[in-house]
Design an enzyme around this catalytic site. Structure first.
Site, PDB file in Angstrom:
ATOM      1  N   HIS A  64       0.852  -1.200   0.000  1.00 20.38           N
ATOM      2  CA  HIS A  64       0.000   0.000   0.000  1.00 20.38           C
ATOM      3  C   HIS A  64       0.887   1.249   0.000  1.00 20.38           C
ATOM      4  O   HIS A  64       1.942   1.250   0.636  1.00 20.38           O
ATOM      5  CB  HIS A  64      -0.880  -0.012   1.253  1.00 20.38           C
ATOM      6  CG  HIS A  64      -2.086   0.868   1.176  1.00 20.38           C
ATOM      7  ND1 HIS A  64      -2.001   2.233   1.026  1.00 20.38           N
ATOM      8  CD2 HIS A  64      -3.407   0.588   1.247  1.00 20.38           C
ATOM      9  CE1 HIS A  64      -3.213   2.749   1.022  1.00 20.38           C
ATOM     10  NE2 HIS A  64      -4.078   1.793   1.144  1.00 20.38           N
ATOM     11  N   GLY A 108       0.491  -5.118   1.643  1.00 22.60           N
ATOM     12  CA  GLY A 108      -0.710  -5.299   0.830  1.00 22.60           C
ATOM     13  C   GLY A 108      -0.404  -5.951  -0.505  1.00 22.60           C
ATOM     14  O   GLY A 108      -1.244  -6.630  -1.079  1.00 22.60           O
ATOM     15  N   TYR A 138      -5.089  -4.720  10.057  1.00 23.54           N
ATOM     16  CA  TYR A 138      -5.532  -5.217   8.758  1.00 23.54           C
ATOM     17  C   TYR A 138      -7.049  -5.451   8.784  1.00 23.54           C
ATOM     18  O   TYR A 138      -7.660  -5.607   9.846  1.00 23.54           O
ATOM     19  CB  TYR A 138      -4.775  -6.488   8.390  1.00 23.54           C
ATOM     20  CG  TYR A 138      -4.413  -6.533   6.921  1.00 23.54           C
ATOM     21  CD1 TYR A 138      -3.477  -5.635   6.404  1.00 23.54           C
ATOM     22  CD2 TYR A 138      -5.014  -7.425   6.059  1.00 23.54           C
ATOM     23  CE1 TYR A 138      -3.153  -5.656   5.051  1.00 23.54           C
ATOM     24  CE2 TYR A 138      -4.697  -7.452   4.715  1.00 23.54           C
ATOM     25  CZ  TYR A 138      -3.766  -6.555   4.212  1.00 23.54           C
ATOM     26  OH  TYR A 138      -3.451  -6.559   2.875  1.00 23.54           O
TER      27      TYR A 138
END
Ligand code: YXS
Length: 259
Positions: A64, A108, A138
């Site tokens: 991410h 991610g 998460y």
């Protein structure tokens, strides 16, 4: 300028992440370009999709884009988050998606690779699950992606240590389908795609969707869901969450206090 390269190679569509300055971090711009490639491949009715990085990439994807994570008091991985949107696009694509990994797969991006239907990696590839390194709670479907690919004991080790595991260990654990040398991986992936293309796309598409529904079928009550979301809120509202994000952005080691 697009952050991906898109090409057709026989019956497969190949999307190559190409944002080296950000180590292919999955920010909105990169994810939007990947999604556009997926849409084009859906229109073309490709029989397989390959998601990869450039052959000389230092990192397959750094996960991410931390710059796009909220500073706190907002779910960092909500439904419309680019990473969540990409995961669903992979799961929903009517043909198999093959992750062709050739370097570090972080956070991610590790979920992205494991959400793909088949994972082929080179020996230098590593896989790291990093929420704890950043102090991130998460999300539930994301944990399920990992849970469906990785045995619980290994998943706990990967989450709690946030240390990368090498491709050969991932293959031994069944997380990766094949580990193939750099100079053979393109041909190996094309061979898999050709074998898939020889079979019934309708049968494959339906079985992929059946397996997705079965893998996601967990009896979770509204009470349980609200409790899990409440637990996550205690994390993303915490000092530690803000500290993890700021430490990364300030390029220093975080000082987590448990508050
Ligand atoms: O300093 P500049 O501006 O050149 O930018 C640097 C890095 O800040 C940037 N960069 C990232 N930017 C946003 N989000 C990222 N995830 C990210 N990763 C890297 O890219 C430029 C080059 O980075 P640099 O100098 O560190 O490259 P390197 O080759 O020395 O090291 C590559 C990595 C991947 C080992 C290193 O960049 C790294 O450890 N990145 C963070 C990996 C990580 O922890 N990812 C998890 C992100 S959060 C996430 O995925 C989920 C929310 S979760 O954590 O819950 O799983």
């Amino acid at each position: 300028m697009s952050l991906v390269m898109r090409e057709r190679d026989g019956a497969m569509g190949v999307v190559t992440m190409n944002h080296p300055s950000r180590r292919n971090a999955l920010g909105k711009a990169l994810v939007d370009d990947i999604l556009a490639a997926f849409e084009a491949f859906r229109t073309d009715k490709v029989r397989a999709v390959v998601l990869r990085a450039m052959p000389d990439a230092k990192v397959w994807s750094a996960g991410h884009d931390v710059n796009e994570l909220p500073q706190g008091r907002r779910d960092p991985l909500g439904w419309d988050d680019p990473l969540r949107t990409l995961i669903r696009a992979i799961e929903d694509f009517p043909a198999p998606v093959i992750a062709q990994c050739n370097a570090g797969v972080w956070g991610g991006a590790c979920e992205v690779a494991l959400a793909c239907d088949i994972v082929v990696a080179t020996p230098r590839t590593t896989f790291a699950v990093t929420p704890a390194k950043l102090g991130v709670p998460y999300n539930v479907t994301g944990l399920l992606t990992f849970f469906n690919s990785v045995g619980l004991a290994v998943l706990k080790e990967m989450v709690f240590t946030a240390r990368p595991i090498p491709a050969d260990r991932a293959e031994h654990l069944g997380i990766v389908n094949h580990v193939v040398s750099e100079d053979e991986i393109d041909a190996h992936v094309r061979d898999l795609a050709d074998a898939i293309a020889d079979n019934s796309p309708l049968s494959i598409g339906v079985i992929k969707e059946q397996l997705r529904e079965l893998a996601g079928a967990h009896a979770i009550t509204p009470r349980m869901f609200e409790r899990l979301q409440g637990l996550r809120r205690t994390v993303y509202d915490s000092h530690d969450y803000a500290e993890g994000i700021n430490a990364f952005l300030e390029k220093r080691k975080p000082n987590f206090t448990g508050d």
